[in-house]
Motif scaffolding. Sequence first.
Motif, PDB file in Angstrom:
ATOM      1  N   PHE A  14       0.651  -1.374  -0.021  1.00 58.16           N
ATOM      2  CA  PHE A  14       0.029   0.007   0.108  1.00 58.16           C
ATOM      3  C   PHE A  14       0.791   1.118  -0.032  1.00 58.16           C
ATOM      4  N   ILE A  15       1.823   1.271   0.658  1.00 58.23           N
ATOM      5  CA  ILE A  15       2.746   2.372   0.682  1.00 58.23           C
ATOM      6  C   ILE A  15       3.332   2.736  -0.678  1.00 58.23           C
ATOM      7  N   ILE A  16       4.051   1.591  -1.084  1.00 56.60           N
ATOM      8  CA  ILE A  16       4.471   1.772  -2.561  1.00 56.60           C
ATOM      9  C   ILE A  16       3.578   2.232  -3.605  1.00 56.60           C
ATOM     10  N   CYS A  17       2.364   1.886  -3.506  1.00 54.22           N
ATOM     11  CA  CYS A  17       1.420   2.186  -4.428  1.00 54.22           C
ATOM     12  C   CYS A  17       0.982   3.800  -4.189  1.00 54.22           C
ATOM     13  N   LEU A  18       0.866   4.038  -2.875  1.00 55.85           N
ATOM     14  CA  LEU A  18       0.776   5.516  -2.650  1.00 55.85           C
ATOM     15  C   LEU A  18       1.901   6.469  -3.273  1.00 55.85           C
ATOM     16  N   LEU A  19       2.971   5.942  -2.907  1.00 56.63           N
ATOM     17  CA  LEU A  19       4.105   6.829  -3.449  1.00 56.63           C
ATOM     18  C   LEU A  19       4.231   6.971  -4.909  1.00 56.63           C
ATOM     19  N   ILE A  20       3.817   5.735  -5.509  1.00 59.05           N
ATOM     20  CA  ILE A  20       3.851   5.662  -7.201  1.00 59.05           C
ATOM     21  C   ILE A  20       2.696   6.576  -7.600  1.00 59.05           C
ATOM     22  N   VAL A  21       1.621   6.520  -6.980  1.00 55.65           N
ATOM     23  CA  VAL A  21       0.477   7.679  -7.469  1.00 55.65           C
ATOM     24  C   VAL A  21       0.816   8.999  -7.079  1.00 55.65           C
ATOM     25  N   GLY A  22       1.325   9.241  -6.062  1.00 59.85           N
ATOM     26  CA  GLY A  22       1.796  10.739  -5.583  1.00 59.85           C
ATOM     27  C   GLY A  22       2.796  11.269  -6.602  1.00 59.85           C
ATOM     28  N   ILE A  23       3.847  10.668  -7.031  1.00 61.84           N
ATOM     29  CA  ILE A  23       4.781  10.804  -7.966  1.00 61.84           C
ATOM     30  C   ILE A  23       4.360  11.184  -9.357  1.00 61.84           C
ATOM     31  N   THR A  24       3.484  10.139  -9.784  1.00 61.94           N
ATOM     32  CA  THR A  24       3.110  10.541 -11.161  1.00 61.94           C
ATOM     33  C   THR A  24       2.103  11.430 -11.292  1.00 61.94           C
ATOM     34  N   SER A  25       1.377  11.593 -10.009  1.00 61.79           N
ATOM     35  CA  SER A  25       0.546  12.928 -10.019  1.00 61.79           C
ATOM     36  C   SER A  25       1.107  14.054 -10.082  1.00 61.79           C
ATOM     37  N   LEU A  26       2.355  14.204  -9.806  1.00 61.56           N
ATOM     38  CA  LEU A  26       2.943  15.304  -9.956  1.00 61.56           C
ATOM     39  C   LEU A  26       3.506  15.913 -11.443  1.00 61.56           C
ATOM     40  N   PHE A  27       3.431  14.798 -12.344  1.00 63.14           N
ATOM     41  CA  PHE A  27       3.525  15.147 -13.505  1.00 63.14           C
ATOM     42  C   PHE A  27       2.516  14.827 -14.317  1.00 63.14           C
ATOM     43  N   SER A  28       1.329  15.022 -14.160  1.00 63.90           N
ATOM     44  CA  SER A  28       0.044  14.647 -14.469  1.00 63.90           C
ATOM     45  C   SER A  28      -0.175  13.344 -15.179  1.00 63.90           C
ATOM     46  N   LEU A  29       0.555  12.489 -14.425  1.00 67.29           N
ATOM     47  CA  LEU A  29       0.606  10.997 -15.338  1.00 67.29           C
ATOM     48  C   LEU A  29      -0.030  10.033 -14.083  1.00 67.29           C
ATOM     49  N   THR A  30      -1.358  10.476 -13.632  1.00 69.86           N
ATOM     50  CA  THR A  30      -1.965   9.612 -12.457  1.00 69.86           C
ATOM     51  C   THR A  30      -2.203   8.424 -13.100  1.00 69.86           C
ATOM     52  N   TRP A  31      -2.846   8.356 -14.529  1.00 63.35           N
ATOM     53  CA  TRP A  31      -3.288   7.051 -14.950  1.00 63.35           C
ATOM     54  C   TRP A  31      -2.161   5.951 -14.855  1.00 63.35           C
ATOM     55  N   LEU A  32      -0.863   6.660 -15.211  1.00 63.62           N
ATOM     56  CA  LEU A  32       0.280   5.781 -15.151  1.00 63.62           C
ATOM     57  C   LEU A  32       0.792   5.059 -13.767  1.00 63.62           C
ATOM     58  N   GLY A  33       0.445   6.100 -12.904  1.00 65.87           N
ATOM     59  CA  GLY A  33       0.558   5.386 -11.617  1.00 65.87           C
ATOM     60  C   GLY A  33      -0.341   4.233 -11.097  1.00 65.87           C
ATOM     61  N   LEU A  34      -1.613   4.560 -11.319  1.00 64.89           N
ATOM     62  CA  LEU A  34      -2.572   3.469 -11.328  1.00 64.89           C
ATOM     63  C   LEU A  34      -2.328   2.408 -12.191  1.00 64.89           C
ATOM     64  N   LEU A  35      -1.789   2.184 -12.968  1.00 61.98           N
ATOM     65  CA  LEU A  35      -1.390   1.105 -14.055  1.00 61.98           C
ATOM     66  C   LEU A  35      -0.090   0.311 -13.282  1.00 61.98           C
ATOM     67  N   VAL A  36       0.563   1.096 -12.975  1.00 64.94           N
ATOM     68  CA  VAL A  36       1.754   0.534 -12.286  1.00 64.94           C
ATOM     69  C   VAL A  36       1.127  -0.181 -10.755  1.00 64.94           C
ATOM     70  N   CYS A  37       0.328   0.474 -10.001  1.00 65.29           N
ATOM     71  CA  CYS A  37      -0.337  -0.238  -8.748  1.00 65.29           C
ATOM     72  C   CYS A  37      -0.829  -1.506  -9.025  1.00 65.29           C
ATOM     73  N   ILE A  38      -1.622  -1.336 -10.391  1.00 70.91           N
ATOM     74  CA  ILE A  38      -2.436  -2.604 -10.581  1.00 70.91           C
ATOM     75  C   ILE A  38      -1.517  -3.634 -10.934  1.00 70.91           C
ATOM     76  N   ALA A  39      -0.477  -3.277 -11.565  1.00 70.15           N
ATOM     77  CA  ALA A  39       0.515  -4.203 -11.872  1.00 70.15           C
ATOM     78  C   ALA A  39       1.308  -4.948 -10.741  1.00 70.15           C
ATOM     79  N   VAL A  40       1.448  -3.981  -9.905  1.00 67.23           N
ATOM     80  CA  VAL A  40       2.129  -4.555  -8.455  1.00 67.23           C
ATOM     81  C   VAL A  40       1.312  -5.332  -7.692  1.00 67.23           C
ATOM     82  N   LEU A  41      -0.079  -5.091  -7.854  1.00 68.23           N
ATOM     83  CA  LEU A  41      -1.052  -5.760  -6.889  1.00 68.23           C
ATOM     84  C   LEU A  41      -1.074  -7.293  -7.686  1.00 68.23           C
ATOM     85  N   LEU A  42      -1.196  -7.128  -9.074  1.00 67.04           N
ATOM     86  CA  LEU A  42      -1.408  -8.462  -9.763  1.00 67.04           C
ATOM     87  C   LEU A  42      -0.339  -9.443  -9.562  1.00 67.04           C
TER      88      LEU A  42
END
Length: 428
Positions: A14-42
């Motif tokens: 959960f901490i890794i996913c939150l960090l990824i979403v936070g970092i990608t949102s700074l670059f307006s790439l929230t969708w990419l962060g969500l994809l990475v989180c989904i990949a990590v969860l899978l």
Amino acid sequence: MKPVSFWRDLTPIFIICLLIVGITSLFSLTWLGLLVCIAVLLWRLSGHYRELNHFALWISNPTSKNVPSGHGVWTDIFAKLYALRRNDESNEAQLAEWLARFQNTMSHLPDGVVLMDKSAYLEWCNPVAEQHFRFSLLRDKGNRVVNLVREPALVQYIQAGLYDAPTKIEYLNRQLELTLIEFEEDRMILVSRDITETEKVDAMRRDFIANASHELRTPLTVISGFLEYALDAGDIAPEERVRQIELMHKQAEHMTVLVQDMLMLSRLESDVKVDDVTINMTELLNQQLGQAVALSNGQHQFITHIDPINLNGSVQEIASVVTNLLSNAVRYTPNGGEIHLTWQTIDNQPTLSIRDTGQGIAPEHLPRLTERFYRVNKDQSRASKGTGLGLAIVKHVLIRHQAELKIDSKVGEGTTFTAIFPHSRLAK
């Protein structure tokens, strides 16, 4: 044992996913962060699936030796499974040891033991029970005992459930004493004891008491009858008084001999030790022959063959053997008959043989001749003034001297009694 904590495994993800979403949102790439989180969860989910697969494979053969190592939270899960399985295996080994010890103990019992459920299905039995009921544990396990043993008394006893109330049945030419014991809630134990020999001994004891009472009652009746007559009659003619006294004396003598034989039998049965001395058999046999000739009163011909062989044993007991065998030969051999006495070694064993040319004995009587008070012809035996204990005494004396008694007889031709002593009884 502490419970397994899944939060320890999920919190880092959960901490890794939150960090990824936070970092990608700074670059307006929230969708990419969500994809990475989904990949990590899978990826993590696939790892749990692999561990579940390992767990499923282990369940098919759950031993402590093949527990998977696991990753993450599964490490704790498999460690706890390993500890539980080791504990179960230890308990199973202990139970198996106790079961083997129990079965081994039951197998060495002199009584039969049958373990069955409440419906009388056979679960286990020891070798003695297999002999008593003709079971085969390998073949009959799982079958109903009442179907295997077609004995109405046994079936009724089991179905009635008469726990701790023994019963007796006759099965396969054996007398069995059965006891049904309640075992746990859904099992029961059938204990069988072979009492065939005990019943025979009890029957022989009852017969002995009855026969002894009868044998003693006859002379006592004669004596008491004459005494009552003497009291009631008052003056009795001298000749009649003498006749009655002689009859009472003969009956008293018979009763004395009977009591002496009974006491000797009792001593032979209770006294185990034989007072061994070197017996001059030539002298003993000639002495007993003299008494037999006197008893015969010239009515029989005696033919002897006596080798100079001495014996180790009890003089009194061996003399009683010879006396009883010779007196029987005299009593049951018609006038003019022959009586043969032979003392020699056969196959290096001292052997005494006494053969007569009397009436002979039917085959059905031979096995019971050495029983107390057993008579082939009761009327003839009483007329010959025998006590009915002679051959019983002979049997017990020979047993005490480790000797064997053989009886050969043919009706109309005569009887041969042979006492075979062991080589160890030869006097040096």
